[in-house]
Motif scaffolding. Structure first.
Motif, PDB file in Angstrom:
ATOM      1  N   LEU A 142      11.767 -37.973  38.275  1.00  0.00           N
ATOM      2  CA  LEU A 142      11.020 -37.957  39.287  1.00  0.00           C
ATOM      3  C   LEU A 142       9.507 -38.466  38.890  1.00  0.00           C
ATOM      4  O   LEU A 142       8.833 -39.085  39.542  1.00  0.00           O
TER       5      LEU A 142
ATOM      6  N   ASP B  59      14.466 -36.132  49.608  1.00  0.00           N
ATOM      7  CA  ASP B  59      14.954 -34.823  49.059  1.00  0.00           C
ATOM      8  C   ASP B  59      16.427 -34.805  48.651  1.00  0.00           C
ATOM      9  O   ASP B  59      16.785 -33.919  47.774  1.00  0.00           O
TER      10      ASP B  59
ATOM     11  N   ARG C  35      16.278 -34.812  44.873  1.00  0.00           N
ATOM     12  CA  ARG C  35      15.527 -33.529  44.267  1.00  0.00           C
ATOM     13  C   ARG C  35      16.258 -32.512  44.369  1.00  0.00           C
ATOM     14  O   ARG C  35      16.051 -31.246  43.880  1.00  0.00           O
ATOM     15  N   SER C  36      17.541 -32.556  44.885  1.00  0.00           N
ATOM     16  CA  SER C  36      18.462 -31.400  45.121  1.00  0.00           C
ATOM     17  C   SER C  36      19.428 -30.921  44.172  1.00  0.00           C
ATOM     18  O   SER C  36      20.583 -31.057  43.784  1.00  0.00           O
TER      19      SER C  36
ATOM     20  N   ALA D  70      13.952 -25.546  38.271  1.00  0.00           N
ATOM     21  CA  ALA D  70      14.020 -27.226  38.430  1.00  0.00           C
ATOM     22  C   ALA D  70      14.814 -27.210  37.163  1.00  0.00           C
ATOM     23  O   ALA D  70      14.724 -27.160  36.179  1.00  0.00           O
TER      24      ALA D  70
ATOM     25  N   GLY E 157      13.206 -33.640  36.771  1.00  0.00           N
ATOM     26  CA  GLY E 157      11.699 -33.457  37.070  1.00  0.00           C
ATOM     27  C   GLY E 157      10.950 -34.705  36.115  1.00  0.00           C
ATOM     28  O   GLY E 157      10.294 -35.105  36.671  1.00  0.00           O
TER      29      GLY E 157
END
Length: 440
Positions: A250, A225, A228-229, A242, A247
């Motif tokens: 990722l 996480d 992803r923050s 997002a 993205g």
């Protein structure tokens, strides 16, 4: 309100399941003798009885109530949260990761954003931060507000401009004005209050957490996480989303993981199993060799593609380092390339140097397999996917290991059986096998 409703939810679930088992049942809904399903011969159609309809609507009502409670409970976690200081905020965003919430008011005429960043499940010895990045979507360049609880029960809160990935969150002035800075820590929850002078429109936000050593925040985790923050927030509409770059990165990380997991972690072991165990069957000559070569060549090509995506990710993530994973990956690529070129130097089976080439080929091959599996697990630790991905790969590795053990036992059974037959044979000129036949 939430603490009064929450205990009722399990009971409601239990009651709904009970009602469902009684009423959503073919034997109870569609019975021609119990008036739950009536057949009208004149119209050749079927209708539910009033009793069944009543039960159906009761069940629908229960589901509606439960849905409303669930939605209300989620909303109360954010917009209906009551601050101890009696502050009120018009907008609230439940951030997607790290148990975080952002409450704020924004005055478009003055450009002032009054905010409360709330982070739950915080234990002592950890820091939290929320930041705005005025120039990009990543961590470097973000203007952060940092807070962490002190042993005396107070909270240290300060501003910190982030200039590199290896930052220790040193205190410093931000690129925009900050006022009213304060923080509270109660019931494992930190709340940061501040007023920021920001331009209107959409802002890039980052939030993080990490450990504190002494009185110095340490670098945060670079997996799961914590990568992803990041998100964007439109201060006027309150809509968050997002970040495209995050993205995309990722997706690249996931592609990198899949390519390398399939190649080094699955296809390479399968190719070795084919070579060692299929060749004991005379009918498999020479098909086993071509299958082995195809499997390993495909694994090498896919693995090189995965290795290349890893290099690209490293170049795009300056300051984020996974030294062990990277070193194993480079070693794998180097050894596999040596293995591929060694095929051009393979002596004929009858050549006196063939046994030495076999030793080299086997040793390098098994070493590649072990390193590949280890590095797949290293990668899973970095990506931190859902548990089912790790469990699935563990299941595949265990299945391949069990298959290899069974085939090993069967191979030795065949070898010993052939040895006994040869000992009773009059053809003494043929040399009996001494074990499983080696790789070519």
């Amino acid at each position: 309100m939430l603490h009064l409703i929450s205990p009722l939810i399990p009971s409601l679930f239990h009651y709904i399941l009970h009602v469902s088992s009684l009423y959503i049942n073919p034997n109870s809904l569609f019975s021609s003798h119990n008036s739950k399903f009536r057949t009208c011969s004149q119209h050749n159609s079927a209708v539910l009885s009033p009793i069944s309809m009543e039960k159906f609507w009761n069940l629908t009502l229960l589901l509606s109530v439960l849905t409303s409670i669930t939605v209300y409970s989620t909303a109360e976690r954010c917009s209906s949260y009551q601050f101890s200081s009696n502050r009120a905020f018009e907008s609230c965003n439940e951030l997607p990761v790290l148990d975080s919430f952002l409450h704020y008011n924004y005055d478009a005429s003055s450009g002032i954003m009054e905010l409360a960043y709330r982070r739950t499940k915080v234990t002592t010895g950890r820091w939290v931060a929320w930041a705005v990045n005025p120039t990009s979507t990543g961590m470097v360049g973000s203007q952060a507000i940092v807070a962490y609880p002190l042993p005396d029960g107070t909270v240290r809160v300060y501003t910190s401009p982030i200039r590199s990935y290896q930052t220790t969150m040193q205190e410093g002035d931000l690129s925009f004005n900050v006022s009213g800075l304060s923080a509270t820590y109660q019931d494992n929850e930190i709340v940061i209050f501040a007023s920021l002078q920001l331009p209107g429109g959409t802002i890039n936000t980052v939030w993080q957490d990490g450990t504190v050593s002494g009185n110095t925040p340490q670098p945060h985790s670079t997996s799961g996480d914590n990568v992803r923050s990041i998100s964007t927030i439109n201060l006027i509409s309150g809509v968050s989303g997002a970040v495209g770059g995050g993205g995309s990165k990722l997706r690249k990380r996931n592609i990198h993981g899949v390519l390398n997991g399939v190649s080094w972690g699955i296809m390479m072991p399968m190719g070795a199993i084919i070579a060692r165990y299929m060749r004991v069957f005379e009918a498999a000559e020479p098909a086993w060799f071509y299958l082995h070569a195809f499997c390993q060549a495909s694994a090498y090509i896919i693995g090189v593609a995965g290795w290349a995506t890893g290099l690209q990710l490293g170049a795009e993530s300056a300051g984020i380092r996974y030294d062990t994973h990277r070193a194993i990956g480079i070693t794998l690529f180097s050894l596999a390339t040596l293995q591929a070129f060694a095929l051009f130097l393979r002596p004929r089976p009858e050549h006196k140097q063939r046994k030495y080439w076999n030793i080299y080929h086997h040793t390098l091959g098994y070493g590649i397999i072990v390193l590949g599996v280890v590095n797949v697990f290293k990668g899973l630790g970095i990506l931190s996917p859902t548990r089912q991905w790790r469990d699935s790969y563990i299941g595949i590795v265990v299945a391949l290991a069990i298959l290899a053990l069974l085939l090993e036992a069967f191979t030795w059974y065949l070898v010993l059986k052939r040895r006994r037959l040869q000992q009773h044979s009059s053809k003494s000129s043929s040399r009996p096998d001494a074990g499983p036949r080696p790789f070519p």
